[in-house]
Design a protein around this motif. Structure first.
Motif, mmCIF file in Angstrom:
data_model
loop_
_atom_site.group_PDB
_atom_site.id
_atom_site.type_symbol
_atom_site.label_atom_id
_atom_site.label_comp_id
_atom_site.label_asym_id
_atom_site.label_seq_id
_atom_site.Cartn_x
_atom_site.Cartn_y
_atom_site.Cartn_z
ATOM 1 N N SER A 97 0.576 -3.915 9.460
ATOM 2 C CA SER A 97 0.832 -2.865 7.630
ATOM 3 C C SER A 97 2.002 -2.246 8.770
ATOM 4 O O SER A 97 1.973 -1.589 10.051
ATOM 5 C CB SER A 97 -0.031 -1.959 7.553
ATOM 6 O OG SER A 97 0.671 -1.110 6.864
ATOM 7 N N ALA B 102 3.894 0.624 2.674
ATOM 8 C CA ALA B 102 3.928 -0.178 3.478
ATOM 9 C C ALA B 102 3.374 -2.242 2.764
ATOM 10 O O ALA B 102 2.944 -1.713 1.937
ATOM 11 C CB ALA B 102 3.172 0.314 4.339
ATOM 12 N N ASP C 258 1.066 -1.215 0.346
ATOM 13 C CA ASP C 258 0.109 0.048 0.278
ATOM 14 C C ASP C 258 1.564 1.267 0.330
ATOM 15 O O ASP C 258 2.079 0.964 0.594
ATOM 16 C CB ASP C 258 -0.853 -0.080 1.833
ATOM 17 C CG ASP C 258 -2.005 1.020 1.202
ATOM 18 O OD1 ASP C 258 -2.118 1.865 0.318
ATOM 19 O OD2 ASP C 258 -2.655 1.590 2.813
ATOM 20 N N GLU D 157 1.557 -5.422 4.100
ATOM 21 C CA GLU D 157 1.162 -5.944 5.268
ATOM 22 C C GLU D 157 1.609 -7.230 4.934
ATOM 23 O O GLU D 157 1.741 -8.470 4.474
ATOM 24 C CB GLU D 157 -0.544 -6.098 3.912
ATOM 25 C CG GLU D 157 -1.743 -6.874 5.245
ATOM 26 C CD GLU D 157 -2.994 -6.806 4.674
ATOM 27 O OE1 GLU D 157 -3.143 -7.701 4.372
ATOM 28 O OE2 GLU D 157 -3.000 -5.474 4.076
ATOM 29 N N ASP E 194 5.541 -0.261 8.115
ATOM 30 C CA ASP E 194 6.151 0.822 6.476
ATOM 31 C C ASP E 194 7.278 0.102 6.109
ATOM 32 O O ASP E 194 8.564 -1.048 7.312
ATOM 33 C CB ASP E 194 6.802 1.672 8.081
ATOM 34 C CG ASP E 194 7.492 2.785 6.189
ATOM 35 O OD1 ASP E 194 6.608 4.192 5.937
ATOM 36 O OD2 ASP E 194 8.592 2.536 6.007
#
Length: 222
Positions: free
Chosen positions: A211, A204, A197, A206, A213
């Motif tokens: 989540s 980021a 994401d 998952e 970084d």
């Protein structure tokens, strides 16, 4: 055309974004020359009015330049975000180690990751405590005390052995040495990346429903 009309026209042009700075310069000079050409010789335009018009034009030009720069910045950020997302796709399916003390349990009681904690030196005692999203401690046990990495294979149950509900859980590692001084542990999760994401401006990953970084990732394995 009066100064008010010229300003209104320029403001409309700025709002619509239909013309660039050079076109506005041409329009302004045309209006100014027309005003000079058609002024009453017996009652010429006051010099202060010309000064006011020049100031208005200077402010308009600065706004247009600022809009141009902001558009370039937005475009650049968008390109970087797209590039980061493309790069992040390569992490999907890889097993990563990421620095975080949070782990997620799904509705079936499964976890896509497990905790690992690292002790920088030997400890006399170590206590592992798991808290739920409300901050309530639901599980505790004694942990390893030797220097190095240790895996905490939690089975998603509370201290009574009952299955916990779906949600995010936090691991706290409390260690002390023989002198009673705290030994600060680093906490990680290890699991497969299921999604990436970049909607918040940074990439980021998952991992196990959590989540993290990309900058928190310390190891990637096939």
């Amino acid at each position: 055309m009066t100064t008010v009309s010229a300003t209104s026209s320029s403001s409309s042009t700025l709002t619509k974004g239909a013309e660039n700075v050079s076109t506005i310069e041409t329009q302004f000079l045309t209006l100014l020359c027309t005003e000079l050409k058609n002024q009453n010789p017996l009652n010429p335009v006051d010099g202060s009015q010309f000064t006011s018009q020049l100031i208005q034009y200077a402010g308009l030009e600065q706004q247009l330049n600022a809009n141009t720069y902001l558009s370039k910045i937005a475009s650049s950020i968008s390109s970087v975000s797209a590039s980061s997302l493309s790069t992040g796709v390569g992490y999907i399916g890889k097993t990563v180690t990421a620095e975080t003390n949070k782990l997620s349990v799904d509705s079936s009681g499964s976890m896509g990751a497990e905790w690992v904690y690292d002790l920088p030196s030997n400890a006399a005692s170590t206590t592992l405590a798991v808290t739920n999203s409300n901050g309530k401690t639901i599980y505790t046990k004694s942990g390893d005390t030797s220097t190095g990495d240790h895996t905490f294979a939690w089975d998603a149950t509370d201290s009574s052995g009952a299955d916990v509900s779906a949600g995010t859980y936090t691991l706290t590692v409390s260690s002390v040495d023989s002198a009673g001084k705290a030994v600060t542990a680093s906490t990680y999760i290890v699991g497969k990346v299921t999604a990436v994401d970049s909607s918040n401006g940074s990439l980021a990953l998952e991992v196990g429903g959590v989540s993290v970084d990309l900058g928190k990732v310390t190891r990637v394995a096939a």
